[in-house]
Write a protein that holds these residues in place. Structure first.
Motif, PDB file in Angstrom:
ATOM      1  N   GLN A 151      -1.253  -3.206  -9.560  1.00 17.49           N
ATOM      2  CA  GLN A 151      -1.973  -2.301  -8.736  1.00 17.49           C
ATOM      3  C   GLN A 151      -1.273  -1.370  -8.193  1.00 17.49           C
ATOM      4  O   GLN A 151      -1.886  -0.363  -7.647  1.00 17.49           O
ATOM      5  CB  GLN A 151      -2.497  -3.475  -7.523  1.00 17.49           C
ATOM      6  N   TYR A 152       0.158  -1.432  -8.301  1.00 13.14           N
ATOM      7  CA  TYR A 152       0.967  -0.204  -7.781  1.00 13.14           C
ATOM      8  C   TYR A 152       1.097   0.834  -8.695  1.00 13.14           C
ATOM      9  O   TYR A 152       1.886   1.717  -8.477  1.00 13.14           O
ATOM     10  CB  TYR A 152       2.154  -0.615  -7.167  1.00 13.14           C
ATOM     11  N   LEU A 153       0.734   0.507 -10.014  1.00 13.94           N
ATOM     12  CA  LEU A 153       1.271   1.551 -10.933  1.00 13.94           C
ATOM     13  C   LEU A 153       0.496   3.020 -10.737  1.00 13.94           C
ATOM     14  O   LEU A 153       1.116   4.050 -11.648  1.00 13.94           O
ATOM     15  CB  LEU A 153       0.725   1.159 -12.283  1.00 13.94           C
ATOM     16  N   GLU A 154      -0.486   3.058 -10.057  1.00 11.78           N
ATOM     17  CA  GLU A 154      -1.335   4.334  -9.966  1.00 11.78           C
ATOM     18  C   GLU A 154      -1.073   4.681  -8.457  1.00 11.78           C
ATOM     19  O   GLU A 154      -1.569   5.766  -7.769  1.00 11.78           O
ATOM     20  CB  GLU A 154      -2.627   4.220 -10.295  1.00 11.78           C
ATOM     21  N   ASP A 155      -0.465   3.769  -7.527  1.00 14.54           N
ATOM     22  CA  ASP A 155      -0.487   4.057  -6.072  1.00 14.54           C
ATOM     23  C   ASP A 155       0.500   5.124  -5.715  1.00 14.54           C
ATOM     24  O   ASP A 155       1.821   5.129  -5.901  1.00 14.54           O
ATOM     25  CB  ASP A 155      -0.028   2.847  -5.613  1.00 14.54           C
ATOM     26  N   LYS A 156      -0.068   6.388  -5.325  1.00 13.68           N
ATOM     27  CA  LYS A 156       0.671   7.700  -4.978  1.00 13.68           C
ATOM     28  C   LYS A 156       1.565   7.370  -3.720  1.00 13.68           C
ATOM     29  O   LYS A 156       2.271   8.280  -3.431  1.00 13.68           O
ATOM     30  CB  LYS A 156      -0.263   8.723  -5.015  1.00 13.68           C
ATOM     31  N   GLU A 172       4.076   4.063   4.609  1.00 12.05           N
ATOM     32  CA  GLU A 172       3.803   5.455   5.375  1.00 12.05           C
ATOM     33  C   GLU A 172       4.567   5.317   6.774  1.00 12.05           C
ATOM     34  O   GLU A 172       4.811   4.461   7.276  1.00 12.05           O
ATOM     35  CB  GLU A 172       2.126   5.245   5.761  1.00 12.05           C
ATOM     36  N   GLY A 173       5.276   6.595   6.892  1.00 14.46           N
ATOM     37  CA  GLY A 173       5.882   6.765   8.055  1.00 14.46           C
ATOM     38  C   GLY A 173       7.315   6.394   7.963  1.00 14.46           C
ATOM     39  O   GLY A 173       8.273   6.501   8.834  1.00 14.46           O
ATOM     40  N   CYS A 174       7.870   5.429   6.979  1.00 16.43           N
ATOM     41  CA  CYS A 174       9.306   5.367   6.734  1.00 16.43           C
ATOM     42  C   CYS A 174      10.138   6.695   6.430  1.00 16.43           C
ATOM     43  O   CYS A 174       9.703   7.311   5.783  1.00 16.43           O
ATOM     44  CB  CYS A 174       9.395   4.196   5.782  1.00 16.43           C
ATOM     45  N   ASP A 175      11.306   7.023   7.107  1.00 12.01           N
ATOM     46  CA  ASP A 175      12.021   7.914   6.809  1.00 12.01           C
ATOM     47  C   ASP A 175      13.317   7.879   5.716  1.00 12.01           C
ATOM     48  O   ASP A 175      13.985   8.744   5.746  1.00 12.01           O
ATOM     49  CB  ASP A 175      12.729   8.438   8.404  1.00 12.01           C
ATOM     50  N   CYS A 176      12.891   6.644   5.207  1.00  9.98           N
ATOM     51  CA  CYS A 176      13.988   6.597   4.282  1.00  9.98           C
ATOM     52  C   CYS A 176      14.038   7.387   3.066  1.00  9.98           C
ATOM     53  O   CYS A 176      12.936   7.923   2.629  1.00  9.98           O
ATOM     54  CB  CYS A 176      14.298   5.062   3.929  1.00  9.98           C
ATOM     55  N   TYR A 177      14.887   7.726   2.307  1.00  7.06           N
ATOM     56  CA  TYR A 177      15.197   8.341   1.177  1.00  7.06           C
ATOM     57  C   TYR A 177      13.902   8.036   0.182  1.00  7.06           C
ATOM     58  O   TYR A 177      13.248   8.916  -0.578  1.00  7.06           O
ATOM     59  CB  TYR A 177      16.572   8.533   0.325  1.00  7.06           C
ATOM     60  N   THR A 228      10.854  10.482  -0.949  1.00  9.27           N
ATOM     61  CA  THR A 228      10.897  11.280  -2.166  1.00  9.27           C
ATOM     62  C   THR A 228      10.183  10.488  -3.366  1.00  9.27           C
ATOM     63  O   THR A 228       9.627  11.388  -4.225  1.00  9.27           O
ATOM     64  CB  THR A 228      12.556  10.894  -2.719  1.00  9.27           C
ATOM     65  N   PHE A 229       9.884   9.226  -3.243  1.00  5.88           N
ATOM     66  CA  PHE A 229       9.061   8.560  -4.572  1.00  5.88           C
ATOM     67  C   PHE A 229       7.817   7.869  -4.192  1.00  5.88           C
ATOM     68  O   PHE A 229       7.836   7.583  -2.901  1.00  5.88           O
ATOM     69  CB  PHE A 229      10.206   7.549  -5.113  1.00  5.88           C
ATOM     70  N   SER A 230       7.104   7.723  -5.093  1.00  7.49           N
ATOM     71  CA  SER A 230       5.649   6.717  -4.784  1.00  7.49           C
ATOM     72  C   SER A 230       6.010   5.409  -5.161  1.00  7.49           C
ATOM     73  O   SER A 230       6.873   5.019  -5.883  1.00  7.49           O
ATOM     74  CB  SER A 230       4.788   7.404  -5.681  1.00  7.49           C
ATOM     75  N   ARG A 231       5.032   4.565  -4.715  1.00  9.93           N
ATOM     76  CA  ARG A 231       5.216   3.027  -5.113  1.00  9.93           C
ATOM     77  C   ARG A 231       5.002   3.061  -6.730  1.00  9.93           C
ATOM     78  O   ARG A 231       5.556   2.153  -7.378  1.00  9.93           O
ATOM     79  CB  ARG A 231       3.789   2.537  -4.525  1.00  9.93           C
ATOM     80  N   ALA A 232       4.128   4.020  -7.398  1.00 11.14           N
ATOM     81  CA  ALA A 232       3.939   4.045  -8.852  1.00 11.14           C
ATOM     82  C   ALA A 232       5.269   4.379  -9.399  1.00 11.14           C
ATOM     83  O   ALA A 232       5.566   3.355 -10.438  1.00 11.14           O
ATOM     84  CB  ALA A 232       2.966   5.304  -8.928  1.00 11.14           C
TER      85      ALA A 232
END
Ligand SMILES: CNc1nc2c(CC[C@H]3O[C@H](OC)[C@H](OC)[C@@H](OC)[C@@H]3OC)c3nc(N)[nH]c(=O)c3cc2[nH]1
Length: 371
Positions: free
Chosen positions: A291-296, A301-306, A310-314
């Protein structure tokens, strides 16, 4: 002046914010300590650990004894220089690892004899040797040599074991020579309330800079573990840091901070990251799930880590499936940042005198709805 001063800055119920000074800087508690078993937090650069708010790193006496050896680490300047982390280090005494990793051959009054899990060679660990190794490694916080009894253990075994651990604590203290290291005693007693209280009270007869709650998170249920944590912090002195060994699930940190625990360690955030999972307020998401392969969206949400900036779940789901190193690296980074943000928010709530509200909000998001 005492190199290890601990001052309580704020309280909210039994939760407290503390300032712990060490020869390698001051740290704020409650805090979570990333585990760097062999002198490295797997896949993460020390500079990135600094950037996400890590304060104290853990290394493992058992592993570093086997490889590269404490003498080498000492000759190369000790852990701080050797592993490029100039903040505080904590090393465990090696007892637990022998029970959990090595092939334990014998345990007696003198100490333990075990077979290396690397090459099968026989190695002896005693309180004196454990302290000598930890002094060579040069950590700021060192642990007394103890026995963490297997779970479950009979009351008879628990009692004999905690009494031996107390004799080993005395030997550990006598073997200590460096004033720039803080030796923590480790209370045992398993999940038996009477024995837990006995071990904690007897451990307090030694005036130490901090005390660990040992023998827990070894397979017992939460229903068994938390009454022991509550009992321990009722007995342990307010003015000294409390370290709950091996505890690292977010909900367990929130509960234990509410019971007055100051220091935590666990392999959980980095290990679950390497296995493809991300910690989120609702719990955990496994990026191997299609389910995460298209998850942008970011991991959280709201996490300030790199990773989240920078990246999506996908993308991370792709890396995990492709078994790219970067997958585990980004997830470990996020998971540690998640725990550091959790303890940062906890400290803020304690300063506001509203830890109860913080814990309730956490529990609602964590347990309120299905992911
Ligand atoms: C998980 N539940 C858990 N971990 C307990 C550790 C070890 C903590 C240790 O747990 C890993 O070693 C295996 C970590 O390495 C992978 C070590 O980090 C360096 C960490 O050292 C502090 C305990 N250590 C001692 N000396 N005594 C304990 O009673 C005890 C109880 C634990 N429960």
């Amino acid at each position: 002046m005492d190199p290890f001063r601990f001052t309580i800055q704020a309280r909210s119920g039994r939760a407290r914010v503390g300032l712990l000074t060490t020869p390698h800087g001051r740290v704020e508690t409650p805090l979570f300590m990333p585990v760097g078993t062999q002198g490295s937090v797997k896949g993460l650069l020390p500079k990135d650990l600094k950037a996400i708010g890590s304060q104290v790193l853990l290394a493992n006496t058992y592993h570093l004894l086997l490889r590269p050896g404490p003498e080498r680490v000492q000759a190369l300047g000790g852990l701080h220089r050797f592993a490029g982390w100039d903040g505080p280090w904590l090393t465990d005494s090696g007892g637990f690892q022998v029970m959990s990793l090595g092939h334990l051959r014998r345990i007696d009054e003198e100490g333990v004899v075990f077979q290396s899990h690397l090459d099968g060679s026989l190695i002896r660990l005693t309180p004196e040797r454990s302290i000598a190794i930890q002094e060579a490694l040069g950590a700021d916080f060192i642990m007394a040599f103890d026995e963490c009894p297997p779970y479950p253990s009979s009351p008879e075994y628990l009692k004999a074991s905690l009494e031996r651990t107390l004799r080993w604590l005395e030997r550990s203290l006598k073997a200590k020579t460096r004033p720039d290291q803080a030796l923590f005693g480790i209370a045992q007693g398993g999940t038996d309330a009477g024995l837990r209280a006995l071990s904690t009270r007897e451990t307090l007869r030694f005036d130490l800079p901090g005390y660990a709650i040992g023998g827990l998170a070894v397979g017992e249920t939460k229903e068994e573990m938390f009454p022991m944590v509550a009992l321990s912090t009722e007995i342990l002195p307010e003015a000294k840091p409390r370290y709950l060994m091996g505890v690292g699930h977010p909900e367990d940190l929130v509960a234990a901070m509410g019971l007055g625990v100051d220091l935590f360690d666990s392999v959980y955030p980095t290990r679950t990251g390497r296995f493809g999972s991300a910690l989120v307020p609702e719990g955990r998401i496994n990026l191997k799930n299609a389910q995460y392969l298209e998850d942008k969206r970011p991991l959280e949400e709201g996490c300030d880590c790199y990773a989240c900036q920078t990246f999506s779940r996908a993308y991370i789901a792709h890396l995990v499936r492709a078994e790219e190193m970067l997958g585990g690296i980004l997830l470990s980074l996020h998971n540690l940042r998640f725990l550091h943000r959790l303890t940062e928010r906890a400290r803020e709530a304690i300063r506001q005198g509203s830890y109860g509200a913080f814990a309730r909000e956490f529990a609602e998001r964590r347990f309120g709805k299905e992911i």
